[in-house]
Design a protein around this motif. Structure first.
Motif, PDB file in Angstrom:
ATOM      1  N   LYS A 189     -37.814 -23.593 -11.562  1.00  0.00           N
ATOM      2  CA  LYS A 189     -36.574 -23.073 -11.640  1.00  0.00           C
ATOM      3  C   LYS A 189     -36.805 -21.913 -12.758  1.00  0.00           C
ATOM      4  N   THR A 190     -36.296 -20.643 -12.698  1.00  0.00           N
ATOM      5  CA  THR A 190     -36.201 -19.713 -13.758  1.00  0.00           C
ATOM      6  C   THR A 190     -35.282 -19.715 -14.661  1.00  0.00           C
ATOM      7  N   ILE A 191     -35.351 -20.040 -16.025  1.00  0.00           N
ATOM      8  CA  ILE A 191     -34.220 -19.949 -17.030  1.00  0.00           C
ATOM      9  C   ILE A 191     -34.273 -18.731 -17.762  1.00  0.00           C
ATOM     10  N   ALA A 192     -32.909 -18.432 -18.459  1.00  0.00           N
ATOM     11  CA  ALA A 192     -32.913 -17.344 -19.116  1.00  0.00           C
ATOM     12  C   ALA A 192     -33.241 -17.566 -20.519  1.00  0.00           C
ATOM     13  N   PRO A 193     -33.804 -16.743 -21.340  1.00  0.00           N
ATOM     14  CA  PRO A 193     -33.702 -17.062 -22.858  1.00  0.00           C
ATOM     15  C   PRO A 193     -32.466 -17.300 -23.259  1.00  0.00           C
ATOM     16  N   LEU A 216     -37.249 -35.161 -30.096  1.00  0.00           N
ATOM     17  CA  LEU A 216     -36.201 -34.573 -29.496  1.00  0.00           C
ATOM     18  C   LEU A 216     -35.768 -33.484 -30.367  1.00  0.00           C
ATOM     19  N   ILE A 217     -35.237 -32.345 -29.842  1.00  0.00           N
ATOM     20  CA  ILE A 217     -34.940 -31.354 -30.691  1.00  0.00           C
ATOM     21  C   ILE A 217     -33.716 -30.619 -30.022  1.00  0.00           C
ATOM     22  N   ARG A 218     -32.796 -30.201 -30.831  1.00  0.00           N
ATOM     23  CA  ARG A 218     -31.480 -29.417 -30.327  1.00  0.00           C
ATOM     24  C   ARG A 218     -31.854 -27.958 -30.580  1.00  0.00           C
ATOM     25  N   GLY A 219     -31.112 -27.095 -29.658  1.00  0.00           N
ATOM     26  CA  GLY A 219     -31.283 -25.629 -29.745  1.00  0.00           C
ATOM     27  C   GLY A 219     -32.549 -24.932 -30.012  1.00  0.00           C
ATOM     28  N   PHE A 220     -33.578 -25.242 -29.246  1.00  0.00           N
ATOM     29  CA  PHE A 220     -34.959 -24.755 -29.308  1.00  0.00           C
ATOM     30  C   PHE A 220     -34.802 -23.662 -28.631  1.00  0.00           C
ATOM     31  N   ARG A 221     -35.289 -22.288 -29.518  1.00  0.00           N
ATOM     32  CA  ARG A 221     -35.238 -20.802 -28.910  1.00  0.00           C
ATOM     33  C   ARG A 221     -36.051 -20.514 -28.162  1.00  0.00           C
ATOM     34  N   LEU A 222     -35.746 -19.973 -26.984  1.00  0.00           N
ATOM     35  CA  LEU A 222     -36.590 -19.394 -26.105  1.00  0.00           C
ATOM     36  C   LEU A 222     -36.396 -17.725 -25.895  1.00  0.00           C
ATOM     37  N   THR A 223     -37.429 -17.273 -25.980  1.00  0.00           N
ATOM     38  CA  THR A 223     -37.069 -15.493 -25.992  1.00  0.00           C
ATOM     39  C   THR A 223     -37.460 -14.775 -25.179  1.00  0.00           C
ATOM     40  N   LEU A 224     -38.461 -15.076 -24.073  1.00  0.00           N
ATOM     41  CA  LEU A 224     -38.981 -14.285 -23.025  1.00  0.00           C
ATOM     42  C   LEU A 224     -39.475 -15.232 -21.916  1.00  0.00           C
ATOM     43  N   MET A 248     -46.024 -20.661 -26.018  1.00  0.00           N
ATOM     44  CA  MET A 248     -45.673 -20.583 -24.744  1.00  0.00           C
ATOM     45  C   MET A 248     -45.286 -22.263 -24.002  1.00  0.00           C
ATOM     46  N   THR A 249     -44.491 -22.315 -23.136  1.00  0.00           N
ATOM     47  CA  THR A 249     -44.615 -23.533 -22.660  1.00  0.00           C
ATOM     48  C   THR A 249     -45.947 -23.490 -21.442  1.00  0.00           C
ATOM     49  N   ARG A 250     -46.310 -24.618 -21.144  1.00  0.00           N
ATOM     50  CA  ARG A 250     -47.481 -24.524 -19.975  1.00  0.00           C
ATOM     51  C   ARG A 250     -47.334 -26.044 -19.348  1.00  0.00           C
ATOM     52  N   PHE A 251     -48.178 -25.982 -18.249  1.00  0.00           N
ATOM     53  CA  PHE A 251     -48.413 -26.968 -17.394  1.00  0.00           C
ATOM     54  C   PHE A 251     -46.861 -27.449 -16.699  1.00  0.00           C
ATOM     55  N   ALA A 252     -46.443 -28.690 -17.205  1.00  0.00           N
ATOM     56  CA  ALA A 252     -45.281 -29.478 -16.608  1.00  0.00           C
ATOM     57  C   ALA A 252     -44.063 -29.517 -17.596  1.00  0.00           C
ATOM     58  N   THR A 253     -43.360 -28.484 -17.518  1.00  0.00           N
ATOM     59  CA  THR A 253     -41.974 -28.359 -18.396  1.00  0.00           C
ATOM     60  C   THR A 253     -40.962 -28.539 -17.147  1.00  0.00           C
ATOM     61  N   LEU A 254     -40.205 -29.540 -17.529  1.00  0.00           N
ATOM     62  CA  LEU A 254     -39.320 -30.099 -16.491  1.00  0.00           C
ATOM     63  C   LEU A 254     -37.809 -29.801 -16.881  1.00  0.00           C
ATOM     64  N   MET A 271     -42.219 -20.170 -20.491  1.00  0.00           N
ATOM     65  CA  MET A 271     -41.217 -19.335 -21.217  1.00  0.00           C
ATOM     66  C   MET A 271     -41.885 -19.384 -22.593  1.00  0.00           C
ATOM     67  N   ARG A 272     -41.590 -18.407 -23.211  1.00  0.00           N
ATOM     68  CA  ARG A 272     -42.017 -18.185 -24.638  1.00  0.00           C
ATOM     69  C   ARG A 272     -41.033 -18.695 -25.677  1.00  0.00           C
ATOM     70  N   PHE A 273     -41.081 -19.276 -26.680  1.00  0.00           N
ATOM     71  CA  PHE A 273     -40.361 -19.550 -27.867  1.00  0.00           C
ATOM     72  C   PHE A 273     -40.826 -18.758 -28.888  1.00  0.00           C
ATOM     73  N   ASP A 274     -39.809 -18.533 -29.851  1.00  0.00           N
ATOM     74  CA  ASP A 274     -40.022 -17.922 -31.305  1.00  0.00           C
ATOM     75  C   ASP A 274     -38.979 -18.753 -32.089  1.00  0.00           C
ATOM     76  N   GLU A 275     -39.541 -19.595 -32.899  1.00  0.00           N
ATOM     77  CA  GLU A 275     -38.759 -20.547 -33.936  1.00  0.00           C
ATOM     78  C   GLU A 275     -39.180 -20.547 -35.093  1.00  0.00           C
ATOM     79  N   SER A 276     -38.303 -21.043 -35.976  1.00  0.00           N
ATOM     80  CA  SER A 276     -38.283 -21.480 -37.443  1.00  0.00           C
ATOM     81  C   SER A 276     -38.868 -22.841 -37.492  1.00  0.00           C
ATOM     82  N   LEU A 277     -40.102 -23.092 -38.269  1.00  0.00           N
ATOM     83  CA  LEU A 277     -40.213 -24.562 -38.493  1.00  0.00           C
ATOM     84  C   LEU A 277     -39.142 -25.408 -39.249  1.00  0.00           C
ATOM     85  N   PHE A 278     -38.200 -24.581 -40.053  1.00  0.00           N
ATOM     86  CA  PHE A 278     -37.208 -25.174 -40.724  1.00  0.00           C
ATOM     87  C   PHE A 278     -36.142 -25.608 -39.775  1.00  0.00           C
ATOM     88  N   ARG A 279     -35.929 -24.951 -38.673  1.00  0.00           N
ATOM     89  CA  ARG A 279     -34.991 -25.496 -37.649  1.00  0.00           C
ATOM     90  C   ARG A 279     -35.658 -26.485 -36.684  1.00  0.00           C
TER      91      ARG A 279
END
Lengths: 481, 439
Positions: free
Chosen positions: B210-214, B431-439, B367-373, B387-395
């Protein structure tokens, strides 16, 4: 030292000459450095590392054994050990080693050194670095400062059972400068990147890169960054200076073109590649302005050599010409596995690791535009220099890079300095948006000792010479304000 | 090698004069490396490397030399010459205000035996197990040793025989199951179970991805994925020097009172790690050093040099001030309930190539790698393209951290730059809510 090792190797070879191929690669590496941090001379540490790797190919199998014991008994033991691995892999190798044939080569190489490290007194070396460090400090906002010069000399001897003999001596200088400033909750850094000025030669290179002038400039720039606004987020044209081009070339051309990645060797660690074998000869990697060469002949560049570590004679080759993908970065063994032409780039980080496909010198050839010409053609854009962040996916496609310094370009002129500039893109399309290539006046010969890859892991020196380049329509953004 | 190292130290120490102090560190390994690709052997070999570092101290002046060690009749003379050479260097050096070394001798010895088959036997077992699989990876095994000695009488030794088979099994394109088997005692049935599990997990990856949007997604980071984040934080995050020079990604915690989730506690847990309990200047590592407790910054890793510079007590850190036995405390979420709690989002097994996109602000990318489901209704339905993520440690480790799993993984480092690592990490999944994927 070499004559005794050579005698021992020849004597240690099995008398019945039963091995299809046996080689010995010896590396003697000396290193030294002077580092000053916050005005204090860091601990002085020298190193002398010596050892050899025996490689055996026999009856379709392959094995190696590395040891620091280069005596006759040590080499006999290593040959037995490597032979056992070859024996055990006759039926389990991913490649039938019977298919790989290699000519015995005789060659030699030596770095050109103007002002040898070892002929400069310790006091003088310390003084050179102290002068640079003094340029970095002197403002209350500066919270960390470091100046240093590292030296390394690698002597290498490669012998093969059939009379091959290659002797190479490399001498490297790696200047390092870094200054960190902090005020009002903001921390900024200016540096020579990831020690990206490493080159072959002696202390004359410090003059060549204007070591002391750069130190003074870095201090002024880091103080300016402290007061600068955060980089805006928008799509715009960018001019990448050579000290950012080094990363752009490295990550999104160099690694994806490594043939061992394309063959799948690196999939568990460094990653694979979006490039596939059928793309060579026809794939439009970049705009027609993009010309990239594997060039082991550039004076002072860090990975210039006469042969690679598998003993293949090295010569300049275009890997991308007028934007079209030409050939991968793959040594003789990878070429045999893939049945493709490549480059002489099978390299090992030292005597204790086997050669694998590495970048060596991978250079972007110059164009015809001066830096003012590149900038004056832009209505709105940004000039980026000095890499500080790098990340790319395992197929080497989706990347995000950050720089220490950004400066907006408005109506053809450099204007506002901005901090924390980042940009992201996709390799497969990014290089097609190359719209300007700088001339020789913008070119710098750079190199770093920190390219990591391989299982077991190897950190190796790679060189990248590049002019400044301009790209259209890049997704640029800043840090957290 | 233990006895020989201490003999070599005595040979070198004989060249000491007056009030000089000599420190010696030994680093060695006898390793077997077998590299695999496509379920077969790419490069097999052995590496025997032994290195001695000698540091001569005279008052506040000091210098050191690292030498590879090879047995030969002149070795003793070579070591004495090295000490004499260091003495000549000292004459030209200023006093070092940051010099600090252990002056209270505390000796120790940890030795282990080999409890796994020879490398070539394991290699053949792995080739058999990989039949029909596109398996790629590295088997690294053998003895790793570290030693310390000084002229004050301190003697420390650490040696351990370990194996680490780090591998992945590929299906279409870049999709793979990342797995591994590491430890000190080989159990063929455990290994067989790990390979069988990889075969099972491949089935889902064989379906179209599956391809997902940022955007922002709820995610579960399995322990190997969370390890990528804490490994990045180990690069300057916990270092006393990085704290004092305002370069740490936890800067906001130092200067603004920011905090992470109260569920987060990080400890340098040498006592339960896999490496030596001493460091290069002879200091003994404390059993635990608390770095973050209940989301608050509690401590830093202080090398002897930083400790002297900033006037604190050293706590056994290396010069790099990076964790070598990090322990991320567990949470309350049973692993068995992860999918149900995630409900809809991404199950991320592995992350890749992390870096700081704004270090002082605590912003990271990767980046995510190998098996992301992709998970829908509490069930994994397909693989997801990278997918690429760009996130704050504080989130990620703060306001958006829902919980950590009750179960933990203990992972031996597979790093082999220069030599085989003795580092380890013990950690849960997150387990994390709202993990920010950017590309």
């Amino acid at each position: 030292m070499w004559p005794s090792i050579e005698r021992a190797f020849r004597e240690a070879l099995p008398a019945d000459a039963g091995l299809s191929f046996c080689s010995l690669r010896v590396v003697e590496s000396e290193r030294d450095s002077v580092q000053i941090r916050q005005g204090v001379l860091e601990p002085m540490n020298r190193g002398l590392d010596r050892g050899g790797m025996v490689t055996v190919r026999h009856q379709g199998g392959y094995g190696y054994a590395a040891t620091s014991d280069l005596s006759l008994s040590g080499l006999r033991s290593a040959i037995r050990n490597a032979s056992r691995w070859a024996q055990q892999t006759r039926a389990t190798s991913v490649f039938d080693w019977n298919l790989f044939k290699q000519e015995a080569v005789t060659a030699s190489y030596r770095s050109v050194v103007g002002q040898p490290w070892l002929e400069t007194s310790l006091q003088d070396r310390i003084s050179l670095v102290q002068r640079a460090h003094a340029e970095l400090v002197g403002a209350s906002e500066i919270v960390d400062s470091r100046a240093g010069v590292s030296w390394q000399r690698d002597k290498m001897l490669q012998l093969s059972h059939d009379g091959g003999r290659i002797e190479q001596e490399f001498e490297f200088i790696a200047p390092d400068l870094s200054v960190v400033a902090h005020a009002n909750g903001v921390t900024q850094t200016r540096s020579l990147g990831m020690v990206d000025r490493m080159r072959q030669g002696g202390l004359e290179l410090l003059e060549d890169i204007r070591f002391w002038e750069r130190a003074a400039a870095l201090k002024e720039e880091v103080l300016e960054l402290l007061k600068a606004p955060n980089c805006p987020s928008e799509t715009m044209d960018v001019v990448l200076m050579p000290d950012q081009m080094i990363l752009q070339i490295h990550e999104s051309i160099g690694h994806p073109l490594e043939l061992d990645r394309i063959l799948g060797d690196e999939r568990n660690y460094a990653g694979t590649s979006f490039v596939t074998p059928e793309m060579f000869g026809s794939y439009q990697y970049g705009s027609p302005l993009l010309n990239v060469t594997f060039d082991p002949s550039v004076p002072t560049e860090v990975a210039s050599y006469v042969t690679d570590d598998d003993g293949t004679l090295a010569q300049k080759e275009y890997v991308i010409q007028k934007g079209i993908l030409q050939r991968p970065l793959g040594g003789a063994i990878s070429q045999a596995r893939a049945d493709m032409l490549g480059t002489a780039n099978a390299r090992a980080s030292s005597w204790n690791r086997p050669p694998i496909d590495r970048m060596a010198n991978l250079n972007l050839e110059v164009g015809d535009q001066s830096l003012p010409q590149l900038i004056s053609a832009m209505e709105r854009g940004i000039l980026l220099k000095a890499n500080c962040s790098w990340s790319i996916d395992d197929s080497r496609n989706k990347f995000q890079f950050g720089c220490e310094w950004g400066q907006l370009i408005e109506n053809g002129k450099l204007t506002q300095v901005v901090r924390n500039p980042n940009y992201r893109g996709i390799s497969a399309t990014f290089w097609r948006n190359l719209v300007g290539v700088g001339d020789a006046s913008t070119r710098e010969v750079l190199g770093t000792p920190f390219c990591g890859k391989g299982e077991p892991n190897q950190a190796i020196r790679v060189g990248h010479a590049s002019p400044a380049c301009r790209f259209r329509g890049v997704d640029v953004f800043g840090g957290d304000a | 090698m233990k006895a020989r190292f201490f003999e070599l130290f005595e040979l070198a120490d004989a060249a000491r004069q007056g009030k000089e102090i000599l420190l010696a560190n030994y680093t060695g390994e006898d390793s077997e490396f077998v590299r695999f690709n496509h379920g077969k052997v790419r490069q097999p070999g052995s590496v025997a490397q032994h290195a001695l570092s000698l540091e001569l101290i005279d008052g506040q002046r000091h210098a050191s030399v690292d030498l590879s060690v090879s047995e030969h009749p002149e070795l003793g003379a070579e070591l004495r010459a090295a000490v004499q050479s260091l003495r000549q260097v000292l004459a030209f050096l200023p006093e070092d205000p940051h010099l600090l070394y252990s002056e209270e001798p505390c000796s120790s010895s940890v030795e282990g035996d080999r409890a796994f088959p020879a490398g070539d036997e394991l290699m053949l077992e792995m080739v058999r197990a990989a039949t029909g699989l596109d398996l790629v990876g590295l088997l690294a095994g053998g003895e790793v040793s570290r030693g310390f000695a000084n002229s004050l009488g301190q003697r420390n030794w650490f040696s351990r025989h370990t194996f680490n088979f780090d591998f992945s099994v590929y299906t279409r394109g870049d999709r793979a199951v990342k797995s591994g088997y590491a430890g000190q005692r080989w159990d063929a049935s455990v290994f067989e179970g790990i390979v069988q599990a990889a075969r099972r997990d491949l089935i889902l990856l064989e379906q179209p991805a599956k391809t997902i949007a940022p955007g922002d997604y709820d995610v579960y980071l399995a322990p190997p994925a969370l390890q990528e984040i804490v490994d990045l934080l180990g690069w300057g995050g916990f270092s006393l020097k990085s704290h004092r020079t305002r370069q740490t990604p936890f800067l906001r915690m130092l200067t603004e009172g920011a905090r992470l989730s109260s569920k987060l506690t990080l400890v340098e847990d040498t006592e339960n790690g896999a490496g030596p309990g001493f460091q290069a200047s002879g200091f003994i590592k404390p059993p635990q050093v608390t770095l973050i407790e209940g989301g608050e910054l509690k401590g830093a890793l202080a090398s002897p040099r930083s400790a002297k510079e900033y006037g604190v007590v050293p706590n056994g850190a290396s010069d790099q001030e990076s964790p070598a036995a990090l322990h991320v405390h567990s949470g309350s979420l049973p692993v068995a309930d992860v999918m149900q709690h995630l409900d809809r989002g991404l199950f991320i097994n592995n992350l890749h190539y992390l870096n700081y996109s704004d270090r002082p602000s605590g912003r990271i990318t990767g980046m995510t790698r190998f098996a992301t489901l992709w998970v829908e209704g509490g069930h994994a339905t397909s693989a997801v393209n990278v997918m690429r993520f760009d996130e704050s440690l504080f989130r990620v480790l703060g306001e958006n951290l829902v919980d950590l799993t009750r179960e933990q993984a203990f992972r031996l480092a597979s790093d082999t730059y220069g030599g085989r690592s003795t580092a380890s990490v013990r950690l849960p999944g997150a387990l994390i809510r709202g993990f920010r994927l950017t590309l």
